[in-house]
Design a protein around this motif. Structure first.
Motif, PDB file in Angstrom:
ATOM      1  N   MET A 114     -12.846   3.925  -6.304  1.00  0.00           N
ATOM      2  CA  MET A 114     -11.869   3.100  -6.598  1.00  0.00           C
ATOM      3  C   MET A 114     -10.429   3.580  -5.948  1.00  0.00           C
ATOM      4  SD  MET A 114     -10.724   0.179  -8.082  1.00  0.00           S
ATOM      5  CE  MET A 114     -11.497  -0.328  -9.723  1.00  0.00           C
ATOM      6  N   ILE A 115      -9.729   2.651  -5.369  1.00  0.00           N
ATOM      7  CA  ILE A 115      -8.326   2.746  -4.949  1.00  0.00           C
ATOM      8  C   ILE A 115      -7.407   1.912  -5.343  1.00  0.00           C
ATOM      9  CG2 ILE A 115      -6.970   2.865  -2.564  1.00  0.00           C
ATOM     10  CD1 ILE A 115      -9.404   3.482  -1.177  1.00  0.00           C
ATOM     11  N   TYR A 116      -6.324   2.625  -6.069  1.00  0.00           N
ATOM     12  CA  TYR A 116      -5.346   2.099  -6.706  1.00  0.00           C
ATOM     13  C   TYR A 116      -4.090   2.104  -5.750  1.00  0.00           C
ATOM     14  CZ  TYR A 116      -7.808   2.164 -10.946  1.00  0.00           C
ATOM     15  OH  TYR A 116      -8.742   2.200 -12.118  1.00  0.00           O
ATOM     16  N   TYR A 117      -3.355   0.895  -5.529  1.00  0.00           N
ATOM     17  CA  TYR A 117      -2.214   0.932  -4.553  1.00  0.00           C
ATOM     18  C   TYR A 117      -1.179   0.359  -5.030  1.00  0.00           C
ATOM     19  CZ  TYR A 117      -3.051  -4.096  -3.679  1.00  0.00           C
ATOM     20  OH  TYR A 117      -3.054  -5.391  -3.979  1.00  0.00           O
ATOM     21  N   PHE A 118       0.144   0.646  -4.619  1.00  0.00           N
ATOM     22  CA  PHE A 118       1.401  -0.107  -4.673  1.00  0.00           C
ATOM     23  C   PHE A 118       1.896  -0.308  -3.476  1.00  0.00           C
ATOM     24  CE2 PHE A 118       6.097   0.120  -5.088  1.00  0.00           C
ATOM     25  CZ  PHE A 118       6.285  -1.303  -5.698  1.00  0.00           C
ATOM     26  N   SER A 119       2.437  -1.526  -2.832  1.00  0.00           N
ATOM     27  CA  SER A 119       3.138  -1.750  -1.891  1.00  0.00           C
ATOM     28  C   SER A 119       3.979  -2.846  -2.017  1.00  0.00           C
ATOM     29  CB  SER A 119       1.937  -2.186  -0.914  1.00  0.00           C
ATOM     30  OG  SER A 119       2.427  -2.204   0.490  1.00  0.00           O
ATOM     31  N   GLY A 120       5.256  -2.405  -1.290  1.00  0.00           N
ATOM     32  CA  GLY A 120       6.230  -3.429  -1.049  1.00  0.00           C
ATOM     33  C   GLY A 120       6.423  -4.246   0.137  1.00  0.00           C
ATOM     34  N   THR A 121       6.606  -3.842   1.236  1.00  0.00           N
ATOM     35  CA  THR A 121       6.722  -4.357   2.538  1.00  0.00           C
ATOM     36  C   THR A 121       5.307  -4.396   3.000  1.00  0.00           C
ATOM     37  OG1 THR A 121       7.332  -2.432   3.484  1.00  0.00           O
ATOM     38  CG2 THR A 121       8.986  -3.832   2.699  1.00  0.00           C
ATOM     39  N   GLY A 122       4.530  -4.045   2.580  1.00  0.00           N
ATOM     40  CA  GLY A 122       2.898  -4.095   3.210  1.00  0.00           C
ATOM     41  C   GLY A 122       2.406  -2.911   3.836  1.00  0.00           C
ATOM     42  N   ASN A 123       3.072  -1.941   4.041  1.00  0.00           N
ATOM     43  CA  ASN A 123       2.737  -0.734   4.720  1.00  0.00           C
ATOM     44  C   ASN A 123       1.577  -0.177   4.004  1.00  0.00           C
ATOM     45  OD1 ASN A 123       4.317  -0.914   7.127  1.00  0.00           O
ATOM     46  ND2 ASN A 123       5.741   0.521   6.230  1.00  0.00           N
ATOM     47  N   SER A 124       1.824   0.063   2.773  1.00  0.00           N
ATOM     48  CA  SER A 124       0.908   0.840   1.916  1.00  0.00           C
ATOM     49  C   SER A 124      -0.457  -0.020   1.543  1.00  0.00           C
ATOM     50  CB  SER A 124       1.458   1.264   0.455  1.00  0.00           C
ATOM     51  OG  SER A 124       2.373   2.348   0.627  1.00  0.00           O
ATOM     52  N   LEU A 125      -0.222  -1.106   1.511  1.00  0.00           N
ATOM     53  CA  LEU A 125      -1.457  -2.255   1.576  1.00  0.00           C
ATOM     54  C   LEU A 125      -2.504  -1.929   2.611  1.00  0.00           C
ATOM     55  CD1 LEU A 125      -3.141  -3.905  -0.182  1.00  0.00           C
ATOM     56  CD2 LEU A 125      -1.458  -5.933   0.383  1.00  0.00           C
ATOM     57  N   TYR A 126      -1.708  -1.969   3.839  1.00  0.00           N
ATOM     58  CA  TYR A 126      -2.487  -1.964   5.156  1.00  0.00           C
ATOM     59  C   TYR A 126      -3.361  -0.594   5.340  1.00  0.00           C
ATOM     60  CZ  TYR A 126      -2.634  -1.533  10.340  1.00  0.00           C
ATOM     61  OH  TYR A 126      -3.002  -1.704  11.702  1.00  0.00           O
ATOM     62  N   VAL A 127      -2.587   0.558   4.716  1.00  0.00           N
ATOM     63  CA  VAL A 127      -3.289   1.657   4.575  1.00  0.00           C
ATOM     64  C   VAL A 127      -4.455   1.651   3.834  1.00  0.00           C
ATOM     65  CG1 VAL A 127      -3.112   4.240   4.217  1.00  0.00           C
ATOM     66  CG2 VAL A 127      -1.295   2.941   5.620  1.00  0.00           C
TER      67      VAL A 127
END
Length: 244
Positions: A1-14
């Protein structure tokens, strides 16, 4: 599992690239579903050389019991001792930690602005190499740190960061130019924590800001500003940058 937080989309992209390469599921930290997976990843942006409040709340509230825990932190330049701040909140050591350079989105201080088109292209190209390295390390369960701490990391994380959080992680400085606002609601939709309501056609912030600046960058007419500091600053849209 990968948990993520992203505001402008950079971290979600990664996070999406990692999930695809590793065959893992993605789960937002704002709507977490617990897992008993042996390998658990955390992907999030660096805010003020530390972890966003959303990330701190998540790791303090939920026990991550994976036998191999790694973190991937996106940043526009350097990340100080963000990994140590995360470990303090987790109450355990990370097995691996990585920083990934992505286009800069912070614009609320003098000297800070979005990256040029060329800089964005270079960082997207470097991200591909970084993902390959992270996938190899995680796949082999390596105990590694691949981090760009930058100069004076202790000072940035443990002296400047508390001041940053106290005075700049707030929505009280956001204001709207009514002559530019078209009541499209994109600012509300962009907020990852639901902190914006549209009242009489104008956005109103509800005092639960995490400082991601997604609303500022999402506004198609630059009607939103953070004090006077951002009036002549650029905006970042990851979808536009990827297409170019």
């Amino acid at each position: 599992m990968i948990y993520y937080f992203s505001g402008t989309g950079n971290s979600l992209y990664v996070a999406r690239h990692l999930a695809d390469a590793l065959g893992e599921k993605l789960c937002p930290m704002t709507l977490p579903a617990m897992t008993d997976d042996e390998v658990v990843g955390l992907v999030f942006p660096v805010y003020g050389w530390g972890i966003p409040s959303v990330v701190e709340k998540f790791v303090r509230q939920y026990s991550l019991s994976g036998s191999y825990l790694y973190a991937v932190m996106t940043c526009g330049d350097d990340m100080g001792y963000t990994d140590r701040v995360l470990e303090e909140a987790l109450g355990r050591k990370l097995d691996a930690a990585f920083s990934v350079l992505m286009p800069d989105v912070y614009v609320c201080l003098p000297g800070f602005d979005v990256d040029s088109k060329e800089e964005c292209r270079e960082k997207f190209a470097m991200e591909k190499d970084a993902i390959r390295d992270i996938v190899a390390c995680v796949g082999e369960r390596r105990q590694v740190r691949r981090l760009k701490r930058g100069p004076f990391p202790w000072t940035k994380t443990y002296v400047i960061r508390p001041l940053f959080n106290r005075f700049l992680v707030t929505d009280k400085y956001f204001h709207v130019d009514a002559s530019r606002c078209v009541s499209c609601g994109k600012c509300r939709k962009s907020c990852p924590v639901g902190n914006i309501l549209i009242v009489d056609g104008v956005p109103e912030w509800q005092r639960d800001c995490v400082g991601c600046l997604a609303c500022y960058h999402a506004c198609p007419h630059h009607a939103i500003n953070f004090g006077r500091m951002t009036q002549k600053k650029g905006q970042y849209n990851i979808n536009n940058e990827i297409k170019e």
